[in-house]
Design an enzyme around this catalytic site. Structure first.
Site, mmCIF file in Angstrom:
data_model
loop_
_atom_site.group_PDB
_atom_site.id
_atom_site.type_symbol
_atom_site.label_atom_id
_atom_site.label_comp_id
_atom_site.label_asym_id
_atom_site.label_seq_id
_atom_site.Cartn_x
_atom_site.Cartn_y
_atom_site.Cartn_z
ATOM 1 N N ASP A 1 -0.871 -4.779 6.101
ATOM 2 C CA ASP A 1 -1.871 -5.646 5.460
ATOM 3 C C ASP A 1 -1.568 -5.854 3.983
ATOM 4 O OD1 ASP A 1 -2.427 -2.820 5.259
ATOM 5 O OD2 ASP A 1 -4.250 -3.364 4.181
ATOM 6 N N GLU A 2 -2.079 -6.953 3.487
ATOM 7 C CA GLU A 2 -2.142 -7.234 2.037
ATOM 8 C C GLU A 2 -0.829 -6.933 1.321
ATOM 9 O OE1 GLU A 2 -6.790 -6.305 1.096
ATOM 10 O OE2 GLU A 2 -5.469 -4.591 1.232
ATOM 11 N N SER A 3 0.288 -7.335 1.910
ATOM 12 C CA SER A 3 1.579 -7.068 1.262
ATOM 13 C C SER A 3 1.889 -8.185 0.279
ATOM 14 C CB SER A 3 2.676 -6.934 2.313
ATOM 15 O OG SER A 3 2.502 -5.743 3.026
ATOM 16 N N HIS B 1 0.840 -1.219 0.000
ATOM 17 C CA HIS B 1 0.000 0.000 0.000
ATOM 18 C C HIS B 1 0.866 1.257 0.000
ATOM 19 C CE1 HIS B 1 -3.956 -1.898 0.616
ATOM 20 N NE2 HIS B 1 -3.320 -2.779 1.369
#
Ligand code: TNX
Length: 512
Positions: A325-327, A260
């Site tokens: 998150d969501e790496s 992100h």
């Protein structure tokens, strides 16, 4: 008086002024203990707020109360340090630790109101209760005729969870300080005490960092859909933090990493690993999981250290949120040492770390918080490491989720979340393996991929936000949807008075 109340309660067609007859029945969050009696106290221009002399914190709350009542009442209540036998609202600290740091006790008689608390925060929450006990018109921004009656009785109240808040994603779409202040006031009204600001994402960087000026010169100039974006100067951010603190709300700033991070990477291409990635463009779509800091590059840690240092100087609260998150673009063997290292950088600043539940893959520092959003295995792993869990289950507490398939705003990857689904869960039993003792609180995030205006924020947050506030504040044993939905329906008048653009769910009988 009782007779009048009885008639009003049975007749839904009565005009709004009568429908707001004084009662203790419509408070959100529901107090721990309420004992109403049949009397009445009315605020007037001769009512005086009294506080013990030499207590600046109580004086501030007294001023706050006079300020919030002023537009509708047309006058500011006087404040004095001499107690009165009648016609006063007395604010006082008492040596009763059973009230806890945020609890309060209110006694209302025909002679006036007494709000006692162990700490100033409790007085502040007592004032919020008084706001809700008054006729809904008190929330209007223009002069109202009154009168200003309050039912009499006793309320003793304190929160179930220490952390009760919401996240606002100011990265996908930017929201200026006036919008954020309005949002802070909503949180305060429902006794929430944390505002998590999602300050960076692929689409934009929103906080001025003096050592890395391109973050805002360039990285802030985009948002979802291609608008011009925006950012907070350090002065504006400090002002927001103070505005929140004046309402007993702690700001938790989030710099999301290592994923992100497109806005940062586009501003400083040297933070990327691969040559081919060294010219990333600003991004205005809504995909996730494609960007990553170069976790093996020392410059990245210099950058993060500088950002956390400046953020720490601006943020008095104990927490820094490091995202995590969501790496999906970061290899697991790179992600783990990265998160470990960032934690030590935060610790060096004297801050505690919060991160999305994935950070439990790393070795958590003592007193860290993992924010449960999707993965119970991660969260249980965090508990095993001694961390506390902040509950933000996406399929219950994500305010960017559509109410149903007809909602014009929002996403639905986690669920459709109608108002009953949003309310009807217990943080302590939702996920097996995460128990009451493991949970520090409840947070309702509002991601803003599809949210562009303040009205959009209001439409998604209301009427779900009051329910999350109640889940965080009121004991689970006293909560059920059928009882709550009546109180919520009666809050329509208050939302309308405050000009809140709420979603009028068919599940609730709205009494504007
Ligand atoms: C998942 S929840 C995300 C966000 C999105 C959100 C949209 C989480 C930690 N990451 O990046 O905005 O879904 O609902």
């Amino acid at each position: 008086m009782l007779a009048i109340l009885g008639i009003v309660a049975c007749n839904n067609d009565k005009p709004a002024t009568e429908a707001t007859a004084p009662t203790f029945d419509n408070l959100i969050p529901k107090p721990v203990m309420v004992k109403a009696d049949a009397g009445l106290f009315s605020l007037s221009d001769s009512t005086v707020i009294t506080i013990a002399p030499g207590n600046p914190e109580l004086l501030k709350i007294a001023n706050y109360m006079a300020d919030v009542f002023k537009p509708a009442m047309g006058f500011a209540l006087q404040i004095d340090s001499v107690t009165r036998a009648s016609n006063s609202i007395a604010l006082g600290l008492v040596n009763d630790s059973s009230l806890t740091g945020e609890g309060y006790e209110i006694k209302i008689s025909a002679n006036g109101v007494v709000i006692n608390a162990y700490k100033p925060a409790g007085i502040f929450y007592g004032v919020q209760t008084i706001r809700q006990l008054l006729p809904a018109a008190i929330g209007k921004n223009s002069l109202q005729p009154g009168p200003w009656p309050i039912a009499t009785g006793t309320i003793r109240d304190y929160p179930e969870y220490a952390m009760r808040g919401s996240m606002l994603d100011v990265a996908r779409h930017f929201f200026g300080t006036d919008d954020v202040k309005r949002y802070i006031n909503f949180l305060a009204y429902y006794k929430m005490n944390t505002l998590h600001l999602h300050l960076s994402d692929d689409q934009g960087w929103r906080i001025e960092i003096k050592k890395w000026p391109r973050l805002t010169e360039y990285g802030s100039t985009s948002q979802v859909g291609g608008g011009k974006g925006g950012f907070y100067t350090q002065e504006q951010y400090k002002d927001l933090v103070q505005y929140a603190a004046d309402r007993f709300i702690t700001v938790i700033p989030e710099i999301d990493m290592p994923g992100h991070t497109n806005a940062a990477l586009a501003s400083y291409p040297e933070l990327n690993c691969n040559e081919k990635d060294k010219n990333p463009k600003l991004y205005s779509g809504i995909e996730v999981g494609f960007s990553t800091f170069c976790t093996k590059n020392e410059k990245v840690y210099q950058f993060i250290n500088d950002v956390l240092t400046e953020l720490t100087a601006l943020t008095p609260g104990p927490y820094l949120h490091i995202g995590g998150d969501e790496s999906h673009a970061t290899k697991k063997e790179d992600y783990i040492p990265f998160v470990n290292r960032v934690q030590t950088l935060a610790k060096k600043q004297g801050k505690l770390v919060i991160g999305w539940d994935e950070i439990a893959l790393s070795t958590l520092q003592p007193n860290s918080i993992a924010q449960y959003w999707a993965d119970s295995a991660n969260s249980k792993n965090a508990v095993k490491q001694g961390a506390k869990i902040l509950m933000s289950p996406a399929n219950r507490a994500y305010m960017d989720m559509q109410y149903d398939s007809t909602s014009k705003l929002g996403l639905h990857w986690a669920a459709y979340i109608e108002v009953d689904e949003a309310y009807n869960w217990n943080p302590a039993t939702l996920v097996s393996g995460i128990e009451r003792k493991d949970i520090i609180g409840v947070e309702a995030p509002l991601w803003t991929e599809t949210i562009v205006t303040m009205n959009d924020i209001e439409y998604m947050a209301f009427p779900r936000l009051p329910g999350y506030a109640e889940i965080g504040w009121s004991p689970a044993t006293g909560r059920n949807w059928d009882e709550y939905k009546v109180r919520l329906g009666n809050h329509a008048a208050q939302m309308k008075a405050m000009d809140i653009d709420y979603y009028p769910s068919k599940l609730v009988n709205w009494k504007e």
